[in-house]
Every structure is written in structure tokens, then in C-alpha cells.
Scaffold this motif. Structure first.
Motif, PDB file in Angstrom:
ATOM      1  N   UNK A  67     -16.056  43.511  30.377  1.00 51.25           N
ATOM      2  CA  UNK A  67     -14.932  44.583  30.442  1.00 51.25           C
ATOM      3  C   UNK A  67     -13.449  43.763  30.080  1.00 51.25           C
ATOM      4  N   UNK A  68     -13.307  42.508  30.727  1.00 51.55           N
ATOM      5  CA  UNK A  68     -12.162  41.721  30.521  1.00 51.55           C
ATOM      6  C   UNK A  68     -12.054  41.337  29.014  1.00 51.55           C
ATOM      7  N   UNK A  69     -13.065  40.974  28.266  1.00 54.94           N
ATOM      8  CA  UNK A  69     -13.093  40.852  26.812  1.00 54.94           C
ATOM      9  C   UNK A  69     -12.682  41.787  26.134  1.00 54.94           C
ATOM     10  N   UNK A  70     -13.100  43.024  26.637  1.00 56.51           N
ATOM     11  CA  UNK A  70     -12.930  44.395  25.832  1.00 56.51           C
ATOM     12  C   UNK A  70     -11.309  44.661  25.872  1.00 56.51           C
ATOM     13  N   UNK A  71     -10.748  44.449  27.255  1.00 57.62           N
ATOM     14  CA  UNK A  71      -9.475  44.606  27.017  1.00 57.62           C
ATOM     15  C   UNK A  71      -8.501  43.694  26.477  1.00 57.62           C
ATOM     16  N   UNK A  72      -8.911  42.247  26.069  1.00 53.22           N
ATOM     17  CA  UNK A  72      -8.409  41.245  25.490  1.00 53.22           C
ATOM     18  C   UNK A  72      -8.548  41.765  24.033  1.00 53.22           C
ATOM     19  N   UNK A 118     -10.498  46.912  22.777  1.00 61.60           N
ATOM     20  CA  UNK A 118     -11.346  48.234  22.770  1.00 61.60           C
ATOM     21  C   UNK A 118     -11.034  49.013  23.634  1.00 61.60           C
ATOM     22  N   UNK A 119     -10.543  48.876  24.869  1.00 59.30           N
ATOM     23  CA  UNK A 119      -9.872  49.666  25.779  1.00 59.30           C
ATOM     24  C   UNK A 119      -8.721  49.238  26.207  1.00 59.30           C
ATOM     25  N   UNK A 120      -7.970  50.132  26.733  1.00 57.23           N
ATOM     26  CA  UNK A 120      -6.558  49.951  26.829  1.00 57.23           C
ATOM     27  C   UNK A 120      -6.215  49.201  28.411  1.00 57.23           C
ATOM     28  N   UNK A 121      -7.074  49.581  29.395  1.00 56.54           N
ATOM     29  CA  UNK A 121      -6.806  48.806  30.486  1.00 56.54           C
ATOM     30  C   UNK A 121      -8.102  48.493  31.484  1.00 56.54           C
ATOM     31  N   UNK A 122      -8.036  47.982  32.636  1.00 56.96           N
ATOM     32  CA  UNK A 122      -9.241  47.371  33.361  1.00 56.96           C
ATOM     33  C   UNK A 122      -9.899  48.602  33.506  1.00 56.96           C
ATOM     34  N   UNK A 123     -11.258  48.810  33.152  1.00 56.47           N
ATOM     35  CA  UNK A 123     -12.221  50.043  33.388  1.00 56.47           C
ATOM     36  C   UNK A 123     -12.608  49.905  34.869  1.00 56.47           C
ATOM     37  N   UNK A 124     -13.159  51.339  35.350  1.00 55.02           N
ATOM     38  CA  UNK A 124     -13.583  51.563  36.796  1.00 55.02           C
ATOM     39  C   UNK A 124     -15.034  51.298  36.488  1.00 55.02           C
ATOM     40  N   UNK A 125     -15.553  50.014  36.813  1.00 56.62           N
ATOM     41  CA  UNK A 125     -16.879  49.620  36.780  1.00 56.62           C
ATOM     42  C   UNK A 125     -17.664  50.215  37.873  1.00 56.62           C
ATOM     43  N   UNK A 126     -17.101  50.352  39.074  1.00 57.87           N
ATOM     44  CA  UNK A 126     -17.704  51.180  40.008  1.00 57.87           C
ATOM     45  C   UNK A 126     -18.397  52.671  39.898  1.00 57.87           C
ATOM     46  N   UNK A 127     -17.607  53.169  38.958  1.00 60.47           N
ATOM     47  CA  UNK A 127     -18.268  54.494  38.570  1.00 60.47           C
ATOM     48  C   UNK A 127     -19.011  54.482  37.605  1.00 60.47           C
ATOM     49  N   UNK A 128     -19.404  53.312  36.724  1.00 62.17           N
ATOM     50  CA  UNK A 128     -20.380  53.425  35.779  1.00 62.17           C
ATOM     51  C   UNK A 128     -21.582  52.617  36.465  1.00 62.17           C
ATOM     52  N   UNK A 129     -21.607  51.652  37.238  1.00 61.29           N
ATOM     53  CA  UNK A 129     -22.726  50.899  37.796  1.00 61.29           C
ATOM     54  C   UNK A 129     -23.403  51.212  39.025  1.00 61.29           C
TER      55      UNK A 129
END
Length: 318
Positions: A298-303, A306-317
Motif C-alpha cells: 500500500x505504501x508503494x502504491x501511494x509512492x 496508483x492510489x492518492x492516499x493511504x488505503x483503509x486496509x482494515x476494510x479489506x483484510x
């Protein structure tokens, strides 16, 4: 493939519309099996689910599991949203992108994990034997093939480039199906490929070189992919999905403990040469997702944007 906000809204509506008529509601009379359809990719990663069907882990729980193949995780996500699949297998990056686009997806179990060894993982970056490329940093200004763009492949290859001191933004990624990669590399259509087994072994057998283990460069215990469904589908039939999850966990444990069975089952759903099957590097199949590794992605995706901000991983995992 990134989903536009408009597509995300439309797909979310489609999920709600199809929830009431999901195919898994068929065959629910006592003594009958409930038909469930799963979207998978014809690669070594999904061997556990085929073993689960073969060993009766799903049928023992009253599930008639039908497996349908797709080209990659990004392409399979819309199939779950539309109701074509009850659940599916996808790389973690595609799932994070989909969640950030507003698609209500949730992971059920881990799917596959890196073997964790440099030069001995089930996927890597390959170049022709006589290529001038000696490390990931040398990919600057070159063309690299991945099966889908904006997913686990290009994200982790960029990390290999970065870790080797190169500029990941200077690499040109093109989309190419895994089966087409060996020929495209041979003919010089592209400079390098990111490939997983069995295609990685095919490329190795042809005498070409691996110049990066991109999963290992990202995290030594990288959760590469997961089995997932839609939140509304899960809420509609929680008991069914409890059985699906239990069968998946049993399938993953069986695959982890029985590598010979993994190699055997590959011959039933792929056309891989038997010699390649015997030589290929197998991934690991823990049932639990490594949350830390997903956070790294997720951190790499922000860098990488690919995405604009830190994702809510609690909602996915899970």
C-alpha cells in the motif's frame, strides 16, 4: 487497469442488483450441493483451490465449486462485482485499487505467498541471456512486460529498480498475457518480462537470465494474492461463505503440506510440460495474509501514484 469513478459507481450498483439472484442460491435443497462459481487464473498460484475440489474439501461442505479462468486479477475483479463470480482470486494490489475506487470488496483468505528466496522465487524479472541488463537498475529506459498494468507486477518490479538504485519512473511497462511473454522476449518485442511459474521456468529453460526477484525485494514474506468476494455477497449468505472460507483454508494447508500434490494437480488444469512442472519453484500457501507485507504494498502504491492516499486496509483484510 484502473477503474474510473463512474465505473466504480456502476459496478457497485451492479453488485447490489445481482446479489438477489446469485448463482450460488441454486441447488439449496437438502442433500443437494450449492453451486458456487470462482474466478481464477491458470497459474501455479491457484493449485490449492483445484486440490480442494479434487480432495472434496468443498463438496464435503455442500459446495459444488465451478472454476472459471481469467487473464489476471484486475480483469477478474469486475466479474465479482457483476455477479459472474461468487468469489475469486486476485493480486493484492488490484484489490486495494478496487477498494479505493469505491468497490466493496473483502478478502476471505490468503491466496499465495512469496517463497522468500532471492533467485529462487516463483516469479521474477527476466531478460535474454545476451542482454546488457545486469540488474534491476538497468531497466531504466527499457520496456518490461506485465500481465496487467497497475497491479502486483509493475508495483514490485518498480521496487526492485528502486532497491537497486535506479529510477522506477523511467521504466516503460506494457501489458502482455503470461503465455505470450516467452515468445515476446525471444523476438525482442520487449526488453524484459515479469513472469511467474510456469512461465518463469519456461524462460529459465530457454537459457535466459533472471535479474531480480521482485517479490522478495518488496517483502520477504509477501502476501501476493488473496481470495475475495463482495461485502454485499458475504452479508447475503454468511454461512455459505464461512464454509467457502473453511474449505479454502483446508485447501491451502493441504497444498502447503503436499508439494507433490501441487505438482500433480497442475497437469489437470494447465498444459505445462511434465518436466517443467517437476522443476518449477513453488510458492508458499499459508492461509493467513501477512498484514505487514500488504501495508508495504500500500505504501508503494501511494509512492508510485496508483492510489492518492493511504488505503483503509482494515476494510479489506479479514
Amino acid at each position: 487497469m484502473r477503474l474510473s469513478p463512474a465505473l466504480a459507481v456502476a459496478a457497485s450498483a451492479a453488485l447490489l442488483a445481482t446479489a438477489a439472484c446469485s448463482p450460488s442460491e441454486e441447488g439449496t435443497n437438502e442433500g443437494e450441493l450449492t453451486t458456487v462459481t470462482a474466478g481464477v487464473i491458470p497459474i501455479v498460484d491457484v493449485a490449492p483451490i483445484y486440490l480442494g475440489v479434487d480432495q472434496g474439501f468443498f463438496s464435503d461442505r455442500g459446495i459444488d465449486l465451478e472454476l472459471e479462468s481469467g487473464s489476471g486479477g484486475a480483469a477478474i475483479v469486475p466479474g465479482v462485482i457483476s455477479g459472474e463470480f461468487d468469489f475469486a482470486f486476485s493480486n493484492v494490489v488490484s484489490l486495494i485499487v478496487a477498494r479505493e475506487q469505491g468497490l466493496p470488496l473483502t478478502a476471505l483468505t490468503n491466496g499465495v505467498t512469496s517463497a522468500g528466496e532471492q533467485g529462487a522465487d516463483f516469479g521474477g524479472v527476466f531478460v535474454l541471456d545476451d542482454s546488457d541488463v545486469n540488474g534491476a537498475a538497468d531497466l531504466e529506459g527499457l520496456t518490461v512486460a506485465a500481465n496487467n498494468l497497475n497491479n502486483i507486477g509493475d508495483t514490485t518490479v518498480r521496487q526492485s529498480v528502486r532497491a537497486d538504485g535506479g529510477d522506477p519512473t523511467a521504466v516503460d511497462f506494457v501489458e502482455l498475457p503470461f503465455p505470450d511473454m516467452p515468445a515476446a522476449l525471444e523476438t525482442g518485442q520487449i526488453d524484459a518480462v515479469w513472469a511467474v511459474e510456469p512461465f518463469a521456468s519456461t524462460i529459465r529453460e530457454a537459457g535466459h537470465r533472471e535479474i531480480a526477484s521482485n517479490f522478495v525485494d518488496t517483502h520477504p514474506d509477501l502476501s501476493v494474492a488473496a481470495y475475495f468476494t463482495g461485502e454485499d455477497r458475504l452479508a447475503q449468505d454468511p454461512e455459505l461463505f464461512a464454509d467457502i472460507t473453511a474449505a479454502l483454508e483446508e485447501s491451502l494447508a493441504y497444498a502447503e503440506d503436499n508439494p507433490d500434490e501441487v505438482r500433480r494437480i497442475l497437469g489437470t488444469y494447465t498444459e505445462i510440460d511434465e518436466q517443467v512442472i517437476e522443476q518449477m519453484v513453488l510458492p508458499r500457501f499459508p492461509a493467513q495474509i501477512n498484514d505487514e507485507s500488504v501495508q508495504t504494498l500500500a505504501d508503494l502504491m501511494v509512492t508510485d501514484g496508483l492510489i492518492d492516499s493511504e488505503p483503509d486496509l482494515d476494510a479489506l483484510l479479514p
